[in-house]
Design a protein around this motif. Sequence first.
Motif, mmCIF file in Angstrom:
data_model
loop_
_atom_site.group_PDB
_atom_site.id
_atom_site.type_symbol
_atom_site.label_atom_id
_atom_site.label_comp_id
_atom_site.label_asym_id
_atom_site.label_seq_id
_atom_site.Cartn_x
_atom_site.Cartn_y
_atom_site.Cartn_z
ATOM 1 N N LEU A 286 -20.920 -59.926 53.913
ATOM 2 C CA LEU A 286 -20.276 -60.952 54.827
ATOM 3 C C LEU A 286 -18.918 -60.650 54.456
ATOM 4 O O LEU A 286 -18.162 -60.829 55.423
ATOM 5 N N LYS A 287 -18.586 -60.386 53.079
ATOM 6 C CA LYS A 287 -16.985 -60.398 52.810
ATOM 7 C C LYS A 287 -16.594 -59.213 53.778
ATOM 8 O O LYS A 287 -15.494 -59.253 54.225
ATOM 9 N N THR A 288 -17.305 -58.154 53.978
ATOM 10 C CA THR A 288 -16.805 -56.708 54.413
ATOM 11 C C THR A 288 -16.648 -57.111 56.170
ATOM 12 O O THR A 288 -15.663 -56.818 56.629
ATOM 13 N N SER A 289 -17.587 -58.031 56.764
ATOM 14 C CA SER A 289 -17.329 -58.463 57.848
ATOM 15 C C SER A 289 -16.184 -59.328 58.099
ATOM 16 O O SER A 289 -15.535 -59.109 59.332
ATOM 17 N N VAL A 290 -15.935 -59.986 57.002
ATOM 18 C CA VAL A 290 -14.680 -60.933 57.330
ATOM 19 C C VAL A 290 -13.475 -59.907 57.361
ATOM 20 O O VAL A 290 -12.470 -59.884 58.220
ATOM 21 N N LEU A 291 -13.542 -58.924 56.366
ATOM 22 C CA LEU A 291 -12.340 -57.877 56.337
ATOM 23 C C LEU A 291 -12.154 -57.248 57.844
ATOM 24 O O LEU A 291 -10.994 -56.932 58.183
ATOM 25 N N TYR A 292 -13.396 -56.640 58.243
ATOM 26 C CA TYR A 292 -13.126 -55.842 59.427
ATOM 27 C C TYR A 292 -12.892 -56.864 60.886
ATOM 28 O O TYR A 292 -11.998 -56.385 61.476
ATOM 29 N N LYS A 293 -13.364 -58.191 60.575
ATOM 30 C CA LYS A 293 -12.695 -59.061 61.558
ATOM 31 C C LYS A 293 -11.187 -59.150 61.452
ATOM 32 O O LYS A 293 -10.455 -59.276 62.523
ATOM 33 N N THR A 294 -10.791 -59.295 60.553
ATOM 34 C CA THR A 294 -9.230 -59.433 60.220
ATOM 35 C C THR A 294 -8.537 -58.300 60.704
ATOM 36 O O THR A 294 -7.332 -58.588 61.357
ATOM 37 N N ARG A 295 -9.203 -57.208 60.311
ATOM 38 C CA ARG A 295 -8.373 -55.872 60.786
ATOM 39 C C ARG A 295 -8.448 -55.718 62.299
ATOM 40 O O ARG A 295 -7.440 -55.414 62.942
ATOM 41 N N GLU A 296 -9.568 -56.233 62.964
ATOM 42 C CA GLU A 296 -9.948 -56.103 64.256
ATOM 43 C C GLU A 296 -8.791 -57.101 65.060
ATOM 44 O O GLU A 296 -8.203 -56.619 66.006
ATOM 45 N N LEU A 297 -8.601 -58.210 64.280
ATOM 46 C CA LEU A 297 -7.684 -59.301 65.152
ATOM 47 C C LEU A 297 -6.262 -58.960 64.777
ATOM 48 O O LEU A 297 -5.411 -59.322 65.506
ATOM 49 N N GLY A 298 -6.007 -58.272 63.870
ATOM 50 C CA GLY A 298 -4.794 -58.019 63.598
ATOM 51 C C GLY A 298 -3.608 -59.255 63.018
ATOM 52 O O GLY A 298 -3.564 -59.487 62.145
ATOM 53 N N ASN A 299 -3.153 -59.781 64.240
ATOM 54 C CA ASN A 299 -2.407 -60.896 63.905
ATOM 55 C C ASN A 299 -3.356 -62.224 63.618
ATOM 56 O O ASN A 299 -3.650 -62.727 64.606
ATOM 57 N N LEU A 300 -3.105 -62.635 62.545
ATOM 58 C CA LEU A 300 -3.979 -63.823 62.130
ATOM 59 C C LEU A 300 -3.279 -65.139 62.303
ATOM 60 O O LEU A 300 -2.156 -65.476 61.263
ATOM 61 N N THR A 301 -3.480 -65.812 63.449
ATOM 62 C CA THR A 301 -2.622 -66.982 63.585
ATOM 63 C C THR A 301 -3.392 -68.153 62.700
ATOM 64 O O THR A 301 -4.367 -67.936 62.042
ATOM 65 N N GLU A 302 -2.760 -69.415 62.162
ATOM 66 C CA GLU A 302 -3.345 -70.332 61.607
ATOM 67 C C GLU A 302 -4.532 -70.773 62.019
ATOM 68 O O GLU A 302 -5.652 -71.037 61.549
ATOM 69 N N ASP A 303 -4.891 -70.721 63.557
ATOM 70 C CA ASP A 303 -6.069 -71.335 64.014
ATOM 71 C C ASP A 303 -7.204 -70.261 63.835
ATOM 72 O O ASP A 303 -8.248 -70.614 63.583
ATOM 73 N N ILE A 304 -6.595 -68.844 64.081
ATOM 74 C CA ILE A 304 -7.978 -67.770 63.655
ATOM 75 C C ILE A 304 -8.403 -68.064 62.078
ATOM 76 O O ILE A 304 -9.612 -68.061 61.814
ATOM 77 N N LYS A 305 -7.356 -67.976 61.438
ATOM 78 C CA LYS A 305 -7.606 -68.244 59.686
ATOM 79 C C LYS A 305 -8.598 -69.472 59.615
ATOM 80 O O LYS A 305 -9.606 -69.195 58.878
ATOM 81 N N LYS A 306 -8.280 -70.534 60.275
ATOM 82 C CA LYS A 306 -9.135 -71.793 60.192
ATOM 83 C C LYS A 306 -10.754 -71.354 60.669
ATOM 84 O O LYS A 306 -11.785 -72.014 60.026
ATOM 85 N N GLU A 307 -10.675 -70.696 61.819
ATOM 86 C CA GLU A 307 -11.829 -70.246 62.358
ATOM 87 C C GLU A 307 -12.799 -69.412 61.360
ATOM 88 O O GLU A 307 -14.065 -69.583 61.214
ATOM 89 N N ILE A 308 -11.978 -68.297 60.862
ATOM 90 C CA ILE A 308 -12.824 -67.581 59.982
ATOM 91 C C ILE A 308 -13.278 -68.222 58.798
ATOM 92 O O ILE A 308 -14.272 -68.239 58.383
ATOM 93 N N ALA A 309 -12.319 -69.074 58.109
ATOM 94 C CA ALA A 309 -12.723 -70.062 56.924
ATOM 95 C C ALA A 309 -14.187 -70.788 57.411
ATOM 96 O O ALA A 309 -14.916 -70.806 56.622
ATOM 97 N N HIS A 310 -13.883 -71.255 58.440
ATOM 98 C CA HIS A 310 -14.784 -72.226 58.790
ATOM 99 C C HIS A 310 -16.330 -71.330 58.996
ATOM 100 O O HIS A 310 -17.300 -71.804 58.493
ATOM 101 N N GLU A 311 -16.279 -70.581 59.789
ATOM 102 C CA GLU A 311 -17.480 -69.452 60.058
ATOM 103 C C GLU A 311 -17.902 -68.678 58.552
ATOM 104 O O GLU A 311 -19.230 -68.707 58.614
ATOM 105 N N PHE A 312 -17.215 -68.504 57.849
ATOM 106 C CA PHE A 312 -17.348 -67.950 56.471
ATOM 107 C C PHE A 312 -18.385 -69.045 55.878
ATOM 108 O O PHE A 312 -19.411 -68.796 55.102
ATOM 109 N N GLU A 313 -17.715 -70.015 55.576
ATOM 110 C CA GLU A 313 -18.550 -71.221 55.284
ATOM 111 C C GLU A 313 -19.799 -71.642 55.709
ATOM 112 O O GLU A 313 -20.691 -71.985 54.853
#
Length: 397
Positions: free
Chosen positions: A272-299
């Motif tokens: 799960l942690k690695t999936s988050v890592l790949y997603k952050t690399r794929e998206l590159g620019n992490l806006t606040e909204d994207i960070k919030k969505e990643i945090a939410h979906e991870f939880e």
Amino acid sequence: MRILSIETSCDETAISIVDASGNIKSPSFKVLSAVVHSQADLHAKWQGVVPNLAKREHAKNLVPVLEQALKEAGLLKKTISQPKGKKQGEKLDIKVKKILEREHDLSEIFFGFIPTIEVPEIDAIAVTHGPGLEPALWTGISFAKALGVYWDKEVIPVNHMEGHTLSALLPEGTASIETKTELPLPALALLISGGHTELVLIKDLLHYKVVGATRDDAVGEAFDKVARMLGLPYPGGPQISKMAEAHSGTKNIKFPRPMINSSDLDFSFSGLKTSVLYKTRELGNLTEDIKKEIAHEFEEAVVEVLVTKTKKAIEKFKVKTLIVGGGVISNRKIRLAFQKLIEDELPDIKLLIPHQSLCTDNATMIAIAGYMRALGHKTRKTKPKKNFKAEGNLILR
Ligand code: KG4
Ligand code: ZN
């Protein structure tokens, strides 16, 4: 029985004083004082806990934390001259110095303060002896043993994970001041912290069987690592939780639910942690909204896995009580998810979640477990081991 308890297994220096009474089936606790000194800010610079830095900080802080705990409990009395005879005092000092041999900083602070106060009205000292960081554990153990000798009190070694389990005897909804809680057996405990993710079966009090565990990262560890990927400071759990709560509801990101359908009761969070890592690399620019969505979906992923596996274990072992303990249960979403599971699907099960102040590391839970251990010794007419050591990988059983 009045217990003074000491916790130094990780980056919290904690001391509590707790009045405990009642028998093992219905114990009751009154917290007289509970002091927690967190080193989190210090370790944040290194993005995690540095064992020798933690040890040094414990050595520095144990005596001031003790002073505060005694003061808050109304047990701090200054003494003008030492209450013991000179010769006897010298003998005691030599004994204590030997115990504190490896704790040079602590030894100096110990002798600068302990002889200046009266022996407090306590019956025993409880201390965490594992699992955790061994250098950190040793500081608390040496301090407890030194106090035990100096004050002539019994020292009870406690397993930190038993502390997290029995912290639920002061559950949410109580004022954390005075409580009597029944624990119908068999019980199942889900323990979720920075170092552990375990399902533990409790058929009899003081006897534990780990029936499921993580194969890689602990849940709290995954929270901390994901937080780091999002550029959030250590400890990451509370940060992720805040981010997730601010999420607006977009649903463009999906993470896996590792091992959710496996036939055993084990967990795995590294995928799960690695999936988050790949997603952050794929998206590159992490806006606040994207960070919030990643945090939410991870939880969401974590919650689903934890709830599904725990439900399976409850049904398999036909338990009467579910305990959820450990730092990660501070998380509001996870608390609500377990409350909902019990209310909607398992209404006959008693749910015990520790009071909010007892989820992350603290010494009150060590006093509670210490009292239960003391009752166990009383029944068996045994005494706690005197020459116990720090055990970094101590198993709960
Ligand atoms: O039990 P604990 O204080 O220490 C250990 O025994 O490990 O647990 C600490 C862990 C850390 O990983 C921290 O990030 C996590 O608990 N934690 C949380 C929250 N508060 C603390 N995780 C998720 N949500 C939270 N609100
Ligand atoms: Zn812990």
